[in-house]
Design a protein around this motif. Structure first.
Motif, PDB file in Angstrom:
ATOM      1  N   ALA A  81       0.815  -1.217   0.000  1.00 17.68           N
ATOM      2  CA  ALA A  81       0.000   0.000   0.000  1.00 17.68           C
ATOM      3  C   ALA A  81       0.841   1.257   0.000  1.00 17.68           C
ATOM      4  O   ALA A  81       0.415   2.308  -0.479  1.00 17.68           O
ATOM      5  CB  ALA A  81      -0.926   0.000   1.220  1.00 17.68           C
ATOM      6  N   GLU A  82       2.073   1.169   0.504  1.00 20.24           N
ATOM      7  CA  GLU A  82       2.921   2.343   0.589  1.00 20.24           C
ATOM      8  C   GLU A  82       3.410   2.819  -0.771  1.00 20.24           C
ATOM      9  O   GLU A  82       3.889   3.944  -0.902  1.00 20.24           O
ATOM     10  CB  GLU A  82       4.114   2.048   1.507  1.00 20.24           C
ATOM     11  CG  GLU A  82       3.711   1.722   2.937  1.00 20.24           C
ATOM     12  CD  GLU A  82       4.901   1.371   3.806  1.00 20.24           C
ATOM     13  OE1 GLU A  82       6.039   1.517   3.316  1.00 20.24           O
ATOM     14  OE2 GLU A  82       4.693   0.951   4.957  1.00 20.24           O
ATOM     15  N   VAL A  83       3.326   1.965  -1.801  1.00 21.16           N
ATOM     16  CA  VAL A  83       3.804   2.360  -3.124  1.00 21.16           C
ATOM     17  C   VAL A  83       2.689   2.334  -4.162  1.00 21.16           C
ATOM     18  O   VAL A  83       2.951   2.389  -5.357  1.00 21.16           O
ATOM     19  CB  VAL A  83       4.974   1.453  -3.581  1.00 21.16           C
ATOM     20  CG1 VAL A  83       6.174   1.662  -2.697  1.00 21.16           C
ATOM     21  CG2 VAL A  83       4.564  -0.021  -3.609  1.00 21.16           C
ATOM     22  N   CYS A  84       1.439   2.263  -3.709  1.00 18.07           N
ATOM     23  CA  CYS A  84       0.304   2.226  -4.632  1.00 18.07           C
ATOM     24  C   CYS A  84      -0.221   3.626  -4.910  1.00 18.07           C
ATOM     25  O   CYS A  84      -0.273   4.468  -4.022  1.00 18.07           O
ATOM     26  CB  CYS A  84      -0.832   1.376  -4.050  1.00 18.07           C
ATOM     27  SG  CYS A  84      -0.574  -0.387  -4.237  1.00 18.07           S
ATOM     28  N   ASP A  85      -0.614   3.868  -6.164  1.00 20.64           N
ATOM     29  CA  ASP A  85      -1.235   5.130  -6.533  1.00 20.64           C
ATOM     30  C   ASP A  85      -2.738   5.063  -6.279  1.00 20.64           C
ATOM     31  O   ASP A  85      -3.349   3.993  -6.401  1.00 20.64           O
ATOM     32  CB  ASP A  85      -1.001   5.430  -8.016  1.00 20.64           C
ATOM     33  CG  ASP A  85       0.475   5.655  -8.314  1.00 20.64           C
ATOM     34  OD1 ASP A  85       1.112   6.399  -7.567  1.00 20.64           O
ATOM     35  OD2 ASP A  85       0.975   5.090  -9.300  1.00 20.64           O
ATOM     36  N   GLY A 381      -3.846  12.866 -10.100  1.00 18.58           N
ATOM     37  CA  GLY A 381      -3.808  12.560  -8.680  1.00 18.58           C
ATOM     38  C   GLY A 381      -2.632  11.712  -8.256  1.00 18.58           C
ATOM     39  O   GLY A 381      -2.604  11.188  -7.134  1.00 18.58           O
ATOM     40  N   ARG A 382      -1.641  11.585  -9.132  1.00 22.11           N
ATOM     41  CA  ARG A 382      -0.503  10.731  -8.806  1.00 22.11           C
ATOM     42  C   ARG A 382       0.590  11.479  -8.082  1.00 22.11           C
ATOM     43  O   ARG A 382       1.568  10.888  -7.655  1.00 22.11           O
ATOM     44  CB  ARG A 382       0.056  10.088 -10.080  1.00 22.11           C
ATOM     45  CG  ARG A 382      -0.941   9.152 -10.746  1.00 22.11           C
ATOM     46  CD  ARG A 382      -0.359   8.566 -12.019  1.00 22.11           C
ATOM     47  NE  ARG A 382      -1.350   7.771 -12.734  1.00 22.11           N
ATOM     48  CZ  ARG A 382      -1.383   6.442 -12.714  1.00 22.11           C
ATOM     49  NH1 ARG A 382      -0.491   5.779 -12.027  1.00 22.11           N
ATOM     50  NH2 ARG A 382      -2.306   5.788 -13.399  1.00 22.11           N
ATOM     51  N   GLY A 383       0.457  12.791  -7.954  1.00 31.48           N
ATOM     52  CA  GLY A 383       1.445  13.571  -7.217  1.00 31.48           C
ATOM     53  C   GLY A 383       2.783  13.587  -7.914  1.00 31.48           C
ATOM     54  O   GLY A 383       2.870  13.411  -9.124  1.00 31.48           O
ATOM     55  N   ALA A 384       3.833  13.780  -7.153  1.00 29.17           N
ATOM     56  CA  ALA A 384       5.175  13.842  -7.726  1.00 29.17           C
ATOM     57  C   ALA A 384       5.618  12.460  -8.174  1.00 29.17           C
ATOM     58  O   ALA A 384       5.167  11.440  -7.651  1.00 29.17           O
ATOM     59  CB  ALA A 384       6.154  14.401  -6.696  1.00 29.17           C
TER      60      ALA A 384
END
Length: 403
Positions: A81-85, A381-384
Motif C-alpha cells: 500500500a505504501e507504493v500504490c497510486d 492525482g498521482r502527485g510527484a
C-alpha cells in the motif's frame, strides 16, 4: 463466456508466483474480449510488485498472486500500500479458501479475491465485472481544457498534457478536439483521419464503443485522437447535450478523456465544462485574459458548487517588450494557484507545431516539458514522480479506493 463484455482500454499488470497462474492470465490476455487492454505478466508475486512500483506508476488493475498464509498475505499487502497510486484496483490470487481472509481483503479495499487454481474465464470474468459491467461506474476521468482568450494556447497545453499522461503512466488517453471548424489536434499530431468527431456527433443516436473505436486515430502508444474535420462546408450549431453520448462512450472505454474545448460560450460548451471532472483554464498574463478567466472561474464555481475550482495555467509568460501582469497579481483576484507557469518560446513551440510533434519529442529537456509532466501528475492525482517507497502505515483502503 459469450455473456462477458469486452474489457475497455485499461492497463493491467500481473505478478504471479506459479506457472499455472501465469499461463491462465497470459491466455486470458489473448482472448478477443481483452484485445483493448494492455496486459503485462511478470513473476515474483507481491514482493516483486513492491520493488517494481517503488519507482513506477501503478496500472488501472494489479493482479497479485501469493501462496502465503492469510496473516502473511495481509502483511505483504499492507507494505504494498505504501507504493500504490490512488485509483488502482487490486485482484488477489490466493491459495487459501478462507472466508475471514476474503472479508478482510474486501475491508482493506481489494476488489476481488480468487482462489487458485484459476482459469482464463476467471480472469476475464473478474476484469469484466470491475470495468465493463453495465452498472460499473464510468472508467474514464474527463479533463476539459479551455482558453481564457483566443490564442492563449489551450489546445497546445491539452495535447501535450494528454501525451504526457499516456507516456508517463502507460495509461490510455483519448483526446477529443471539440473545435469542429478550426481544430488543430490533427495538425499537432500529424494525423489526417478520414472520420472523427463530426461523424460521432451526427450519429449520436447509435453511439457505442464499436462506432467510437472506428472513428479514433491512433497517435502513439496509449494515445488516441478524435479529430475535428476543420472544414467550413457547414455550420456547427449544437444543442446543449450534443456531446453527452460521445463523452459517456469515451468514458466507458478509456481511463483519461481530454476534452479540447474551443474558446466560445454557448449551451454546449457550458454543458461540457459543467460536467467535466476537472477543468484547466489557460491564460496569458494580460488584462483581457484576467477578466475572462475571472468570469469563467466565478461562473463555474457557481454551477459546480460541490466540485474543486478550475485549475489555471499561465502561458506565454515573458514575451519581450510586452507589458504583463505579474503572476501573483494575476492569480490573486481569481483565488487560485497556478497549476504551471510556462515561458514564451516561439522557436520551440513553432517548430513542434509545424512538424506535427509534441514538445517532448522536439526537446525533452525543455522546462515546458517538465511543466507538462507535472500537470499530468497533478491532474491524475498521482502527485510527484515516485523515486522511493512512500512511508507511513497507510491503510490499503485509503490508497486503493476508486477516485
Amino acid at each position: 463466456m459469450d455473456a462477458l463484455r469486452p474489457v475497455p482500454r485499461i492497463s493491467i499488470q500481473a505478478f504471479c508466483e506459479t506457472p499455472a497462474s501465469c499461463a491462465a492470465v497470459e491466455e486470458a490476455g489473448r482472448d478477443r474480449r481483452m484485445a483493448k487492454a494492455h496486459l503485462r505478466v511478470q513473476t515474483g508475486g507481491i514482493r516483486a510488485a513492491m520493488e517494481h512500483y517503488a519507482s513506477a506508476p501503478t496500472p488501472n488493475l494489479m493482479i497479485l498472486e501469493s501462496a502465503l498464509d492469510p496473516e502473511g498475505l495481509l502483511a505483504e499487502l499492507e507494505t504494498l500500500a505504501e507504493v500504490c497510486d490512488p485509483g488502482s484496483k487490486v485482484v488477489v490470487i490466493g491459495h487459501h479458501n478462507d472466508v475471514f481472509l476474503y472479508r478482510e481483503l474486501t475491508r482493506r479495499g481489494v476488489s476481488e479475491y480468487l482462489v487458485a487454481p484459476i482459469t482464463l474465464i476467471d480472469v476475464i470474468s473478474v476484469v469484466s465485472s470491475l470495468f465493463a459491467a453495465p452498472d460499473a461506474e464510468p472508467l474514464g476521468r474527463t479533463i476539459a481544457f479551455v482558453g481564457a482568450k483566443g490564442g492563449a494556447g489551450s489546445s497546445t497545453i491539452a495535447h501535450n498534457v494528454g501525451w504526457s499522461i499516456a507516456r508517463l503512466f502507460e495509461s490510455d488517453v483519448l483526446i477529443a478536439d471539440l473545435d469542429l471548424p478550426f481544430g488543430t489536434a490533427n495538425i499537432n499530431f500529424d494525423q489526417d483521419p478520414a472520420q472523427g468527431i463530426a461523424e460521432a456527433l451526427f450519429s449520436a443516436e447509435r453511439m457505442d464503443d464499436v462506432l467510437l473505436d472506428r472513428l479514433l486515430a491512433r497517435c502513439a502508444e496509449h494515445l488516441s485522437l478524435l479529430a475535428a474535420p476543420s472544414v467550413l462546408d457547414r455550420t456547427y450549431d449544437f444543442p446543449g447535450d450534443a456531446f453527452a453520448a460521445l463523452i459517456e462512450a469515451a468514458q466507458r472505454g478509456t481511463p483519461v478523456v481530454v476534452l479540447d474545448v474551443p474558446h466560445v460560450w454557448n449551451d454546449w460548451t457550458r454543458s461540457v465544462l459543467q460536467q467535466a471532472d476537472d477543468i484547466v483554464i489557460t491564460a496569458t498574463p494580460d488584462l483581457a485574459n484576467l477578466r475572462n478567466a475571472k468570469n469563467l472561474v466565478d461562473t463555474l464555481r457557481k454551477s459546480r458548487p460541490n466540485d474543486a475550482p478550475p485549475r489555471l495555467v499561465l502561458n506565454q509568460v515573458g514575451i519581450p517588450r510586452r507589458p504583463e501582469i505579474d503572476p501573483a497579481e494575476f492569480l490573486d483576484p481569481l483565488g487560485l494557484k497556478a497549476l504551471a507557469t510556462i515561458g514564451f518560446d516561439p522557436q520551440l513551440f513553432g517548430t513542434a507545431a509545424n512538424n506535427g510533434r509534441m514538445l517532448a519529442e522536439t526537446d525533452a529537456r525543455h522546462p515546458a516539458v517538465a511543466a507538462f509532466n507535472q500537470i499530468a501528475h497533478d491532474l491524475t492525482g498521482r502527485g510527484a514522480p515516485k523515486a522511493v517507497p512512500r512511508s507511513g502505515a497507510l491503510k490499503l483502503l485509503d490508497l486503493l479506493r476508486r477516485r
